[in-house]
Write an enzyme that holds these catalytic residues in place. Structure first.
Site, short mmCIF file in Angstrom:
data_model
loop_
_atom_site.label_atom_id
_atom_site.label_comp_id
_atom_site.label_asym_id
_atom_site.label_seq_id
_atom_site.Cartn_x
_atom_site.Cartn_y
_atom_site.Cartn_z
N CYS A 151 9.91 -38.92 -11.35
CA CYS A 151 8.62 -39.61 -11.45
C CYS A 151 7.89 -39.72 -10.12
O CYS A 151 6.80 -40.27 -10.05
CB CYS A 151 8.79 -40.99 -12.08
SG CYS A 151 9.87 -42.09 -11.14
N ARG A 202 -3.57 -1.54 -5.99
CA ARG A 202 -2.74 -2.74 -5.82
C ARG A 202 -3.12 -3.73 -6.91
O ARG A 202 -4.20 -3.62 -7.51
CB ARG A 202 -2.99 -3.36 -4.43
CG ARG A 202 -4.42 -3.78 -4.18
CD ARG A 202 -4.65 -4.21 -2.74
NE ARG A 202 -6.07 -4.44 -2.48
CZ ARG A 202 -6.59 -4.59 -1.29
NH1 ARG A 202 -5.82 -4.51 -0.22
NH2 ARG A 202 -7.88 -4.81 -1.12
N SER A 253 15.71 -41.69 -13.68
CA SER A 253 14.42 -41.14 -13.27
C SER A 253 14.41 -41.14 -11.75
O SER A 253 14.52 -42.20 -11.13
CB SER A 253 13.27 -41.98 -13.81
OG SER A 253 12.04 -41.44 -13.39
N GLY A 262 -8.40 -7.37 4.74
CA GLY A 262 -9.21 -7.49 5.94
C GLY A 262 -8.56 -8.22 7.10
O GLY A 262 -9.17 -8.37 8.16
N LYS A 320 0.83 -1.21 0.00
CA LYS A 320 0.00 0.00 0.00
C LYS A 320 0.86 1.25 0.00
O LYS A 320 0.65 2.17 -0.80
CB LYS A 320 -0.93 -0.01 1.21
CG LYS A 320 -1.97 1.10 1.23
CD LYS A 320 -2.92 0.94 2.41
CE LYS A 320 -3.76 -0.28 2.27
NZ LYS A 320 -4.73 -0.45 3.37
N TYR A 371 12.69 -33.99 -18.27
CA TYR A 371 11.24 -34.01 -18.09
C TYR A 371 10.86 -34.19 -16.63
O TYR A 371 11.69 -34.58 -15.80
CB TYR A 371 10.59 -35.12 -18.93
CG TYR A 371 10.95 -36.52 -18.46
CD1 TYR A 371 10.21 -37.16 -17.47
CD2 TYR A 371 12.03 -37.21 -19.03
CE1 TYR A 371 10.55 -38.44 -17.03
CE2 TYR A 371 12.36 -38.50 -18.59
CZ TYR A 371 11.61 -39.09 -17.59
OH TYR A 371 11.95 -40.36 -17.15
#
Length: 929
Positions: free
Chosen positions: A879, A381, A812, A123, A43, A899
């Site tokens: 994985c 904002r 993996s 709030g 703010k 990946y």
């Protein structure tokens, strides 16, 4: 724990010799700017930017920095020695700019005190308005405004807010839901309106307000044991302290925990000249958005109230009017728009919102006040938005060339994208029923659940695994945890900018507000609507996209179906990302789902999962025969029986994923779990094996392991029983060969699980290669390509990655087991202690949800470096379910993975996370240049 964290952060600021604790703004000047959010809060930084850089009409004020908040908590709620003098100096600046004096009896200056953390927490912390209004300054205000009704209305507001926010909390009173001094004073206000026969605060005459203020003060003293302060400076310092104290208030902490906002940030405090939207019909206050936060529509959108203060709009105690025709809805289309009632002011505001959006390159949330036809900007904002709106805005802003593709993918959070994958009401079911009530569509999607009337009950229902619909007259910040726990929120009062709407929109929570026809009886725990009375526990269904409420539980649909914007946005993500995204899938159905969500292959096909689903009785029976075999001949016989079932499962799954690669993990069954427990199943199996029940039980007992997770499983099964590895390899290669003959591209990758040494791979690769050669010779297929890699899930394999990589075509990382073995935590047993670790801050996050980058991540980083040194083109993936966690995906991108692989329904999130990681790199390089 939270306070200790703030204290630690404070030590840095305490070490500085000279610290500037206050930054002023106003009159076209500012000492700070929009880039100083860490120091000035969101703010304060934006007020400085609007005032200093953009020269917008901002009421003069100053910001007390976040460093004072950390000092405050580190020094027993005291302030730096220079702060009092600094506040007085900056008050004088405001006095010069406004030509008013704080505490003056003739020309009084009134100020507001508001919080301002660097991340928006709507709030959750405190605000106090009209500070400086006292019995001595009231005559001067009346003389200046000529309106005693307005002045005493402002005074009663100050008494209500100050007694609640400052005095009650200072007295150490923690009122229960629906209790406390504010509730008492609200009740007195309601009684007065009822007595006078008026429904609106603005219709209470001045003489009644004067009496009410006196009654308020007497009540405050009686209930809280101290008098409401009638000294301006006492009010100011009380308010400043209340804002700093509210940083560690219950609701603020709960909100930060939910939103993952660090507890050591602290809040700034903004002291600003009061401007009044409640000075009659030529004044107003409102909240607006540069685009519609509910659906992403690019038109200016908002609400306002004539003759009101800002709290009236947010609290939803009066039905707000629409900003323009684009803002109107079923409940407000008959009300006059700001565009018509104050055309000159509206035109000025419209120009400002366009200027702000062009300057900040984002959709903004704007708070404004109109005092006697003069426009003042109180705040801007980055606006909270739901997932539907976030995706729409990102796509539109790229098209408008307001932002780049990289910026666009960073505009949508994983949680927002997840909203588009949330359930919705089945249109066919919805078409057959009529709504029993309608309100404003404040939160997306659909939700059904049991009615509850307070946060505690919503939390209890959620913990019991049931869906709750939280029904309230209006929500307030105290409801924050219940709102989070509920599946849907329904309120009687409030507009699209009310507390419930703002919070629900930020979370993507199904929410309907302003449903005026509700008649709620909290004591009886009933709500009346559509001519029927519903009690606690009855079921409702909400359509948060349309604002419709239905009786009972309607059928829900899987989300994401037919969402064109989702498809477009994910295509944009795919252009930006570098990481490939695969899926963990165990059946053809899983593979088809994964393709639908955009998976580019299967990173983990757990072959033994074929025994878990439907139509698995026969292969499961054969598997059990294999497990309980006592000789090689028995085992080979069972293995050969199992072969056609395994081949069919592999073939169908590869076909469903064609033309992408499928990584088939060789069997890794916990053997003892597959032994039947039902007597009739045990007898059936004993008969098939040709053995007695006594021998059956003896064999079953022989499979028992003290620690099966580290026992006879994975590659160890293949080493001890090579016929099992051979059968699996033959099934994989024959399935692929048959598909290739039918012109279906098949790319099998064989993954060896639970490796701890390179020699294990050497051992198994020899068997796999022999089966490959035999299948090629048998089928005459020449284009059958394959690779053999390993799952890195044992710390030793990660440490010896250089050696392992010389034998493996790919790595993996099975991070579920790697995490388990690195921590020494059993993921099946962590419920007994992990919550306490998280609560006490011993661990920052559940390591099975978000990858532990300091420990497990260090092992992975070492393995990647060593593996690629041994084999530069080594393919590397993940994985474990971390492959769908955004933070973990970013780590994988940073470490140069090929990946990530995750469950099918997390694939869209992984695609976004991979794109965001790549986008950050691109933008960082541009900034560096």
């Amino acid at each position: 724990m939270v306070k200790q964290t703030v204290k630690k952060a404070a030590k840095k600021s305490a070490a500085k010799k000279t610290v500037k604790y206050i930054y002023s703004f106003g009159a076209g000047k500012a000492e700070g700017n929009g880039s100083m959010k860490e120091l000035l809060g969101g703010k304060g930084a934006n007020l400085a930017e609007m005032s200093g850089t953009l020269k917008l009409p901002v009421p003069p004020g100053f910001t007390i920095t976040t460093e004072v908040c950390t000092y405050y908590w580190n020094n027993k709620r005291t302030y730096p020695k220079t702060l009092q003098a600094d506040v007085e100096t900056n008050l004088k600046k405001i006095e010069r700019e406004t030509k008013k004096q704080f505490g003056s009896e003739k020309n009084p200056l009134l100020v507001s005190v508001r919080s301002g953390a660097r991340a928006s927490m709507p709030g959750m912390m405190e605000t106090i308005l009209n500070i400086g209004l006292t019995e001595k300054t009231i005559p001067g205000m009346i003389a200046k405004t000529g309106d005693p009704r307005f002045v005493y209305d402002a005074y009663r507001r100050l008494i209500m807010m100050y007694s609640d926010v400052v005095m009650e909390k200072a007295a150490g009173i923690e009122p229960k839901d629906g209790e406390g001094i504010r509730k008492i004073l609200d009740g007195m206000m309601g009684d007065l309106k009822k007595k006078l026969g008026v429904s609106d605060d603005t219709h209470i005459p001045a003489e009644e307000l004067i009496k009410l203020c006196a009654q308020f003060k007497a009540t405050v003293k009686k209930v809280l044991g101290s008098a409401f302060p009638d000294d301006p400076m006492q009010q100011l310092w009380g308010a400043i302290g209340a804002v700093f104290a509210s940083w560690n208030g219950k609701r603020a902490i709960a909100y930060r925990n939910i939103e993952n906002i660090p507890h050591d940030w602290g809040t700034a405090v903004n002291v600003q000249t009061m401007v009044f939207g409640n000075m009659g019909e030529t004044s107003a206050t409102g909240v607006a958005f540069t685009r519609n936060p509910g659906n992403g529509d690019s038109h200016f959108y908002g609400e306002y109230l004539i003759n009101a203060q800002g709290e009236d709009v947010v609290a939803g105690i009066r039905t707000p009017s629409p900003m323009n025709r684009w803002s109107a809805n079923e409940h407000s289309k008959h009300l006059p728009t700001l565009e018509k009632t104050m055309p000159k002011v509206y035109k000025e505001l419209d120009k400002i919102q366009q200027k702000l959006e062009k300057h900040f390159h984002d959709m903004l949330d704007i708070e404004f006040t109109i005092e006697d036809q003069k426009l003042w900007m109180l705040q801007c904002r980055v606006g909270k938005r739901n997932g539907t709106a976030a995706v729409q805005m990102a796509l539109d802003m790229v098209k408008e060339k307001l932002i780049t593709q990289e910026q666009a993918v960073l505009r949508v959070t994983p949680a927002q994208l997840g909203e588009l994958l949330l359930p919705a009401i089945d249109p066919k079911a919805e078409a057959q029923v009529k709504p029993i009530a309608t309100g404003l569509p404040a939160g997306p999607g659909g939700a059904c659940g049991k009615i509850v009337f307070n946060s505690a009950d919503a939390i209890k229902l959620h913990e019991a695994g049931k869906n709750a619909i939280l029904v309230r007259e209006e929500t307030n910040p105290e409801d924050i945890e219940g709102m989070r726990a509920a599946s849907g929120i329904l309120t009687q009062r409030g507009g699209m900018t009310s507390h419930a709407a703002l919070v629900a929109r930020g979370w993507g929570k199904c929410c309907i507000v302003g449903c005026g026809e509700l008649e709620i009886n909290l004591s009886a725990k009933t709500v009346k609507m559509g001519g029927k009375t519903f009690k606690e526990g009855d079921e409702l269904t909400l359509n948060g996209t349309k604002g419709w409420v239905y009786n009972g539980a309607l059928k829900m649909l899987e989300a994401g179906e037919g969402n064109k914007n989702l498809v477009k946005f994910l295509a944009l993500c795919d252009k930006v990302r570098v990481l490939k995204v695969r899926a963990n899938a165990d059946t053809p159905e899983d593979a088809a789902n994964a393709r639908k969500f955009g998976a580019e292959g299967i990173g983990l096909f757990r072959i033994e999962h074929m025994f878990y689903g439907k139509n698995s009785d026969k292969p499961l029976f054969i598997l059990r025969k294999m497990i309980l075999s006592a000789s090689e001949d028995e085992r080979k016989k069972a293995v050969n029986e199992l072969f056609p079932f395994m081949k069919a499962a592999i073939k169908d799954t590869i076909k469903a994923m064609a033309p992408y690669s499928v990584t088939v993990r060789l069997m890794d069954p916990p053997l003892h779990e597959f032994v039947p427990t039902l007597p009739e199943k045990q007898q059936e199996l004993a008969k098939a094996l040709g053995i007695s029940m006594a021998e059956f039980k003896e064999r079953a007992a022989g499979l028992h392991e003290v620690n099966p997770m580290m026992g006879h499983r994975g590659i160890r099964l293949g080493v001890t029983y090579p016929e099992i590895t051979r059968m699996q390899a033959r099934a994989i290669f024959e399935a692929a060969a048959e598909l290739l003959k039918n012109k279906v591209k098949a790319v099998p990758e064989v993954m060896i699980p639970l490796t701890c040494d390179a020699q294990e791979i050497v051992n198994q690769k020899a068997l796999i290669r022999e089966e490959y050669d035999a299948v090629v010779a048998k089928t005459k297929v020449k284009n059958l390509n394959f690779s053999v890699g390993t799952m890195i899930e044992i710390p030793r394999a990660a440490v010896l990655a250089y050696e392992v990589a010389q034998e493996a075509d790919f790595f993996s990382f099975g991070t579920n087991d790697l995490t388990q073995m690195t921590f020494g935590f059993s993921r099946d047993d962590i419920g007994a202690f992990l919550p306490e670790y998280l609560k006490q801050g011993i661990l920052e996050a559940d390591p099975f949800q978000t990858l532990d980058q300091r420990g497990v991540g260090m092992l992975i980083e070492h393995a990647v470096v060593e593996g690629r040194e041994a084999k530069p083109n080594l393919k590397i993936g993940i994985c474990g379910e971390h492959g769908g966690d955004p933070e973990s995906v970013e780590f994988c991108h940073r470490e140069g993975f090929t990946y990530v692989s995750c469950s099918a329904f997390r694939v869209p999130i992984a695609r976004l996370a991979a794109a965001q990681a790549a986008a950050k790199d691109v933008l960082a390089k541009k900034k560096h240049k």
